[in-house]
Design a protein around this motif. Structure first.
Motif, PDB file in Angstrom:
ATOM      1  N   MET A   1       0.844  -1.206   0.000  1.00 54.64           N
ATOM      2  CA  MET A   1       0.000   0.000   0.000  1.00 54.64           C
ATOM      3  C   MET A   1       0.876   1.251   0.000  1.00 54.64           C
ATOM      4  O   MET A   1       1.814   1.359   0.778  1.00 54.64           O
ATOM      5  N   ASN A   2       0.551   2.171  -0.895  1.00 52.85           N
ATOM      6  CA  ASN A   2       1.354   3.382  -1.002  1.00 52.85           C
ATOM      7  C   ASN A   2       1.174   4.280   0.213  1.00 52.85           C
ATOM      8  O   ASN A   2       0.047   4.498   0.679  1.00 52.85           O
ATOM      9  N   ASP A   3       2.291   4.817   0.703  1.00 50.19           N
ATOM     10  CA  ASP A   3       2.263   5.775   1.813  1.00 50.19           C
ATOM     11  C   ASP A   3       2.210   7.193   1.264  1.00 50.19           C
ATOM     12  O   ASP A   3       2.934   8.078   1.700  1.00 50.19           O
ATOM     13  N   PHE A   4       1.395   7.402   0.250  1.00 46.70           N
ATOM     14  CA  PHE A   4       1.237   8.731  -0.334  1.00 46.70           C
ATOM     15  C   PHE A   4      -0.045   8.741  -1.160  1.00 46.70           C
ATOM     16  O   PHE A   4      -0.627   7.687  -1.436  1.00 46.70           O
ATOM     17  N   LYS A   5      -0.448   9.924  -1.557  1.00 50.17           N
ATOM     18  CA  LYS A   5      -1.700  10.104  -2.293  1.00 50.17           C
ATOM     19  C   LYS A   5      -1.395  10.421  -3.749  1.00 50.17           C
ATOM     20  O   LYS A   5      -0.503  11.217  -4.046  1.00 50.17           O
ATOM     21  N   THR A   6      -2.135   9.778  -4.662  1.00 51.43           N
ATOM     22  CA  THR A   6      -1.986  10.046  -6.093  1.00 51.43           C
ATOM     23  C   THR A   6      -3.308  10.535  -6.648  1.00 51.43           C
ATOM     24  O   THR A   6      -4.372  10.001  -6.297  1.00 51.43           O
ATOM     25  N   GLU A   7      -3.264  11.547  -7.491  1.00 56.02           N
ATOM     26  CA  GLU A   7      -4.475  12.021  -8.160  1.00 56.02           C
ATOM     27  C   GLU A   7      -4.111  12.542  -9.546  1.00 56.02           C
ATOM     28  O   GLU A   7      -2.960  12.862  -9.824  1.00 56.02           O
ATOM     29  N   VAL A   8      -5.116  12.571 -10.412  1.00 56.24           N
ATOM     30  CA  VAL A   8      -4.962  13.118 -11.761  1.00 56.24           C
ATOM     31  C   VAL A   8      -5.667  14.460 -11.789  1.00 56.24           C
ATOM     32  O   VAL A   8      -6.865  14.555 -11.477  1.00 56.24           O
ATOM     33  N   ARG A   9      -4.928  15.504 -12.161  1.00 57.10           N
ATOM     34  CA  ARG A   9      -5.522  16.843 -12.236  1.00 57.10           C
ATOM     35  C   ARG A   9      -4.680  17.698 -13.163  1.00 57.10           C
ATOM     36  O   ARG A   9      -3.460  17.540 -13.257  1.00 57.10           O
ATOM     37  N   ASP A  10      -5.344  18.582 -13.867  1.00 55.72           N
ATOM     38  CA  ASP A  10      -4.687  19.553 -14.758  1.00 55.72           C
ATOM     39  C   ASP A  10      -3.720  18.887 -15.726  1.00 55.72           C
ATOM     40  O   ASP A  10      -2.639  19.398 -16.017  1.00 55.72           O
ATOM     41  N   GLY A  11      -4.133  17.708 -16.238  1.00 55.00           N
ATOM     42  CA  GLY A  11      -3.347  17.039 -17.262  1.00 55.00           C
ATOM     43  C   GLY A  11      -2.092  16.367 -16.762  1.00 55.00           C
ATOM     44  O   GLY A  11      -1.183  16.088 -17.551  1.00 55.00           O
ATOM     45  N   MET A  12      -2.030  16.085 -15.446  1.00 59.54           N
ATOM     46  CA  MET A  12      -0.852  15.438 -14.860  1.00 59.54           C
ATOM     47  C   MET A  12      -1.296  14.396 -13.842  1.00 59.54           C
ATOM     48  O   MET A  12      -2.382  14.498 -13.258  1.00 59.54           O
ATOM     49  N   ALA A  13      -0.460  13.405 -13.620  1.00 61.72           N
ATOM     50  CA  ALA A  13      -0.609  12.502 -12.483  1.00 61.72           C
ATOM     51  C   ALA A  13       0.324  13.023 -11.394  1.00 61.72           C
ATOM     52  O   ALA A  13       1.530  13.186 -11.627  1.00 61.72           O
ATOM     53  N   ILE A  14      -0.232  13.301 -10.218  1.00 60.19           N
ATOM     54  CA  ILE A  14       0.563  13.909  -9.155  1.00 60.19           C
ATOM     55  C   ILE A  14       0.595  12.986  -7.943  1.00 60.19           C
ATOM     56  O   ILE A  14      -0.456  12.579  -7.423  1.00 60.19           O
ATOM     57  N   ASP A  15       1.788  12.653  -7.514  1.00 60.05           N
ATOM     58  CA  ASP A  15       1.993  11.877  -6.284  1.00 60.05           C
ATOM     59  C   ASP A  15       2.420  12.863  -5.198  1.00 60.05           C
ATOM     60  O   ASP A  15       3.498  13.478  -5.290  1.00 60.05           O
ATOM     61  N   TRP A  16       1.590  12.989  -4.171  1.00 55.10           N
ATOM     62  CA  TRP A  16       1.876  13.943  -3.104  1.00 55.10           C
ATOM     63  C   TRP A  16       2.592  13.232  -1.949  1.00 55.10           C
ATOM     64  O   TRP A  16       2.172  12.178  -1.486  1.00 55.10           O
ATOM     65  N   ASP A  17       3.655  13.825  -1.471  1.00 55.38           N
ATOM     66  CA  ASP A  17       4.360  13.348  -0.268  1.00 55.38           C
ATOM     67  C   ASP A  17       4.914  11.931  -0.415  1.00 55.38           C
ATOM     68  O   ASP A  17       4.809  11.102   0.502  1.00 55.38           O
ATOM     69  N   VAL A  18       5.523  11.657  -1.535  1.00 62.66           N
ATOM     70  CA  VAL A  18       6.137  10.345  -1.755  1.00 62.66           C
ATOM     71  C   VAL A  18       7.329  10.196  -0.800  1.00 62.66           C
ATOM     72  O   VAL A  18       8.173  11.094  -0.709  1.00 62.66           O
ATOM     73  N   PRO A  19       7.441   9.071  -0.066  1.00 63.82           N
ATOM     74  CA  PRO A  19       8.583   8.881   0.838  1.00 63.82           C
ATOM     75  C   PRO A  19       9.812   8.397   0.074  1.00 63.82           C
ATOM     76  O   PRO A  19       9.732   7.534  -0.798  1.00 63.82           O
ATOM     77  N   ILE A  20      10.973   8.969   0.400  1.00 62.71           N
ATOM     78  CA  ILE A  20      12.246   8.525  -0.160  1.00 62.71           C
ATOM     79  C   ILE A  20      13.171   8.239   1.020  1.00 62.71           C
ATOM     80  O   ILE A  20      13.450   9.125   1.831  1.00 62.71           O
ATOM     81  N   THR A  21      13.647   7.008   1.121  1.00 64.20           N
ATOM     82  CA  THR A  21      14.467   6.599   2.253  1.00 64.20           C
ATOM     83  C   THR A  21      15.948   6.854   1.974  1.00 64.20           C
ATOM     84  O   THR A  21      16.476   6.456   0.936  1.00 64.20           O
ATOM     85  N   MET A  22      16.611   7.517   2.927  1.00 67.09           N
ATOM     86  CA  MET A  22      18.029   7.847   2.799  1.00 67.09           C
ATOM     87  C   MET A  22      18.900   6.695   3.305  1.00 67.09           C
ATOM     88  O   MET A  22      18.429   5.739   3.897  1.00 67.09           O
ATOM     89  N   ASP A  23      20.217   6.834   3.097  1.00 71.01           N
ATOM     90  CA  ASP A  23      21.129   5.761   3.479  1.00 71.01           C
ATOM     91  C   ASP A  23      21.183   5.526   4.984  1.00 71.01           C
ATOM     92  O   ASP A  23      21.584   4.453   5.437  1.00 71.01           O
ATOM     93  N   ASP A  24      20.781   6.527   5.789  1.00 72.93           N
ATOM     94  CA  ASP A  24      20.783   6.357   7.247  1.00 72.93           C
ATOM     95  C   ASP A  24      19.401   6.028   7.795  1.00 72.93           C
ATOM     96  O   ASP A  24      19.195   6.031   9.008  1.00 72.93           O
ATOM     97  N   GLY A  25      18.429   5.760   6.903  1.00 72.68           N
ATOM     98  CA  GLY A  25      17.093   5.386   7.322  1.00 72.68           C
ATOM     99  C   GLY A  25      16.112   6.542   7.422  1.00 72.68           C
ATOM    100  O   GLY A  25      14.902   6.312   7.566  1.00 72.68           O
ATOM    101  N   ALA A  26      16.588   7.788   7.354  1.00 73.86           N
ATOM    102  CA  ALA A  26      15.676   8.933   7.384  1.00 73.86           C
ATOM    103  C   ALA A  26      14.804   8.925   6.137  1.00 73.86           C
ATOM    104  O   ALA A  26      15.201   8.427   5.076  1.00 73.86           O
ATOM    105  N   VAL A  27      13.597   9.504   6.249  1.00 73.95           N
ATOM    106  CA  VAL A  27      12.653   9.532   5.139  1.00 73.95           C
ATOM    107  C   VAL A  27      12.353  10.983   4.772  1.00 73.95           C
ATOM    108  O   VAL A  27      11.904  11.768   5.618  1.00 73.95           O
ATOM    109  N   LEU A  28      12.629  11.328   3.518  1.00 69.78           N
ATOM    110  CA  LEU A  28      12.269  12.636   2.989  1.00 69.78           C
ATOM    111  C   LEU A  28      10.995  12.510   2.178  1.00 69.78           C
ATOM    112  O   LEU A  28      10.637  11.421   1.712  1.00 69.78           O
ATOM    113  N   ARG A  29      10.318  13.622   1.980  1.00 65.22           N
ATOM    114  CA  ARG A  29       9.056  13.632   1.242  1.00 65.22           C
ATOM    115  C   ARG A  29       9.183  14.464  -0.025  1.00 65.22           C
ATOM    116  O   ARG A  29       9.773  15.544  -0.032  1.00 65.22           O
TER     117      ARG A  29
END
Length: 579
Positions: A1-29
């Motif tokens: 299950m995705n930990d972020f929201k996806t929607e289609v609007r204004d001719g684009m697919a937008i993923d809001w707040d996608v998590p990206i895990t760093m090498d030390d385990g921290a998560v950026l959005r």
């Protein structure tokens, strides 16, 4: 299950707040704007501390209003709902041009938890990790391009030097490359821009502000995270930048860790600088172009405000052609683009010109000698003389005769001065200026000030030591690895770098050099604006050197004496371009 929201609007697919895990385990959005339809696309990424959900129009209304008023065509191709400060507009780059646009909140900023430490090795590694993450996503063609203005240009130089394997090209637009020399300590003198910038643009969007921060109108979410934490908790998670920059007076590990080895950069580079980027947004682009290790690199120099040419149709077209070639593999003729694209500056206009190198090979390096007696700039050395001024004063101005023919100066500038001080140090502020036949000074719209002179240079006399391996005749390079105090009354030879410029002086115009002990102030009354976006404009914008801890009056408000003559051939080295 995705930990972020996806929607289609204004001719684009937008993923809001996608998590990206760093090498030390921290998560950026990150917010990810994708073209509609299945496929693998090239990517444009920005990573920084300004909060990805803060609208340009809200966070930086003064700049938005100026862009809307003066360059409406720059905003005409979009609803501008997704515009964010100093980053590409996804409605244009995603929907129209076919790129995935990725905006990442850097650690501790916006929606990304953690501790803020701007331009640090940790932040650079995070950026590296984000690039490698993007290069392996299902919608990715494996090629990441970097673009963006100022901070988003500075960290391009940094991360490109770490050589992420999915990085394909960079376009740093008006951004410093050397954190000490370009940004924080000009000639060794502390620039207080960063101390003013930090609370306004960084801590104002720190993760954990929650309900004390603003909301993203496109999602309704709080831009600085869902949690509202007490001020003491936030203070524990942000570096004390003002204290750090005051404490580190030399080019030590603090600065070296934040300054990339430009020679390590291998990807194609389109470096875009501003003649009016005095104090932050100029030197990095020319130095970055010259010193980057890339075999494929281009330099473009323009004028106007800091943000204008990034958003205009013409400015976008240049970047699109560059990225289409290197990220999409299009055979669009980019490889035939001249290595250097100049908008040569005249008092009333710019004229485009292609060149093959920087500085220009046909430059006639010409000395104008300073005469301390007559306050003139002359072509032959003067006789012995001296002139003095108080440290905290507008100083002395030296003048050429009116030009008999048109004169173009395009390139780096340098000065050699012989000075003595009544104290153990002295700060030298050099301002290159242009005046019309009736004595009115020509002032130019610059990156962040509407009334810039031609060029600036700075040097703290105790930092006069040169790095012989990096110095060039037209660009002195100071080591800044030790302070060498002055003996009061003793004469010292100082080589001073003046940042690159371009100006064509018409017949009858005069060039002037002001040597002072304080920041330039044009002091004009009347129709020239004294304020811009609520900030007092003195010709230096916020790039001032006014910290009393760094410049105590008992040291820097002494009497400075300038010495000229055969034994003291002080001069200005100018890049004269033949007609």
């Amino acid at each position: 299950m995705n930990d972020f929201k996806t929607e289609v609007r204004d001719g684009m697919a937008i993923d809001w707040d996608v998590p990206i895990t760093m090498d030390d385990g921290a998560v950026l959005r990150a917010d990810v704007y994708r073209p509609l339809g299945e496929g693998r696309y090239p990517m444009l990424m920005t990573h920084g501390p300004y909060a990805k959900g803060l609208p340009f129009q809200t966070g930086y209304a003064f700049a938005w209003n100026a862009l809307e008023r003066d360059h409406p065509e720059a905003l005409a191709d979009s609803s501008n709902k997704y515009q964010a400060w100093e980053t590409p507009d996804p409605e244009i780059w995603t929907r129209e041009y076919g790129y995935v646009c990725i905006r990442v909140d850097s650690r501790g900023a916006g929606r990304s938890p953690g501790r803020i430490d701007v331009l640090s090795p940790r932040e650079t590694q995070d950026f590296h990790d984000c690039i490698e993450w993007a290069g392996t996503q299902s919608w990715s063609n494996g090629k990441v391009g970097l673009t963006g203005i100022s901070y988003y240009a500075m960290n391009q130089w940094q991360v490109a030097a770490t050589r992420p394997k999915h990085l394909a090209a960079i376009c740093p637009f008006e951004g410093a490359a050397d954190f000490y020399r370009d940004a924080v300590r000009h000639g060794g003198i502390l620039c207080t821009f960063w101390i003013r910038w930090y609370p306004v643009q960084v801590s104002a969007v720190q993760n954990g502000l929650g309900e004390r921060g603003k909301s993203n109108p496109n999602t309704g979410e709080l831009i600085a995270g869902p949690q509202t934490e007490p001020p003491e908790a936030l203070a524990a998670r942000i570096a004390d930048l003002p204290a750090e920059q005051r404490a580190h007076t030399l080019d030590d590990d603090y600065f070296r860790q934040r300054t990339p080895a430009l020679e390590n950069i291998e990807v194609p580079v389109l470096s875009r600088g501003n003649w009016g980027g005095l104090g932050l947004h100029l030197r990095g682009n020319t130095e970055g172009y010259q010193r980057a290790g890339s075999r494929q690199k281009w330099l473009e120099m323009h004028g106007y405000e800091h943000w204008t040419e990034y958003y205009t149709r013409e400015g976008r077209a240049m970047m699109r052609k560059f990225f289409d070639h290197f990220l999409k593999g299009e055979d669009n003729g980019w490889e035939k683009t001249a290595p250097v694209q100049l908008n040569v500056r005249h008092p009333d206009r710019f004229i485009k010109r292609e060149e093959q190198e920087w500085p220009l090979a046909r430059t006639q390096w010409t000395r104008h000698y300073l005469d301390a007696s007559g306050k003139t700039l002359r072509e032959v050395p003067p006789g012995p003389a001296s002139a003095h001024y108080r440290g905290f004063s507008p100083g002395i101005t030296f003048w050429t005769e009116p030009q008999k023919t048109e004169l173009e100066l395009t390139g780096p500038v340098a000065a050699k001065l012989f000075v003595s001080s009544s104290t153990a140090d002295a700060d030298l502020f050099l301002t290159l200026r242009a005046f019309g036949p009736h004595g009115r000074e020509a002032l130019f719209t610059g990156a962040s000030d509407p009334n810039n002179p031609v060029a600036y240079g700075w040097l703290r006399a105790s930092h006069r030591k040169l790095d012989a391996g990096k110095s060039l005749p037209y660009r002195p390079y100071h080591a800044h690895d030790e302070a060498q105090p002055l003996t009061p009354g003793e004469i010292y030879e100082l080589d001073i770098e003046i940042w690159p410029t371009s100006i064509v002086l018409p017949r009858g115009w005069r060039l002037a050099l002001t040597v002072a002990g304080q920041d330039f102030d044009h002091g004009l009354p009347g129709p020239m604006p004294r304020t811009y976006g609520g900030i007092e404009m003195r010709g230096c914008s916020l790039h001032l050197h006014d910290d009393p801890q760094d410049r105590p009056a008992e040291v820097f408000d002494g009497t400075i004496t300038i010495h000229s003559g055969e034994d003291h051939p002080l001069h200005l080295l100018l890049p004269v371009i033949p007609a």
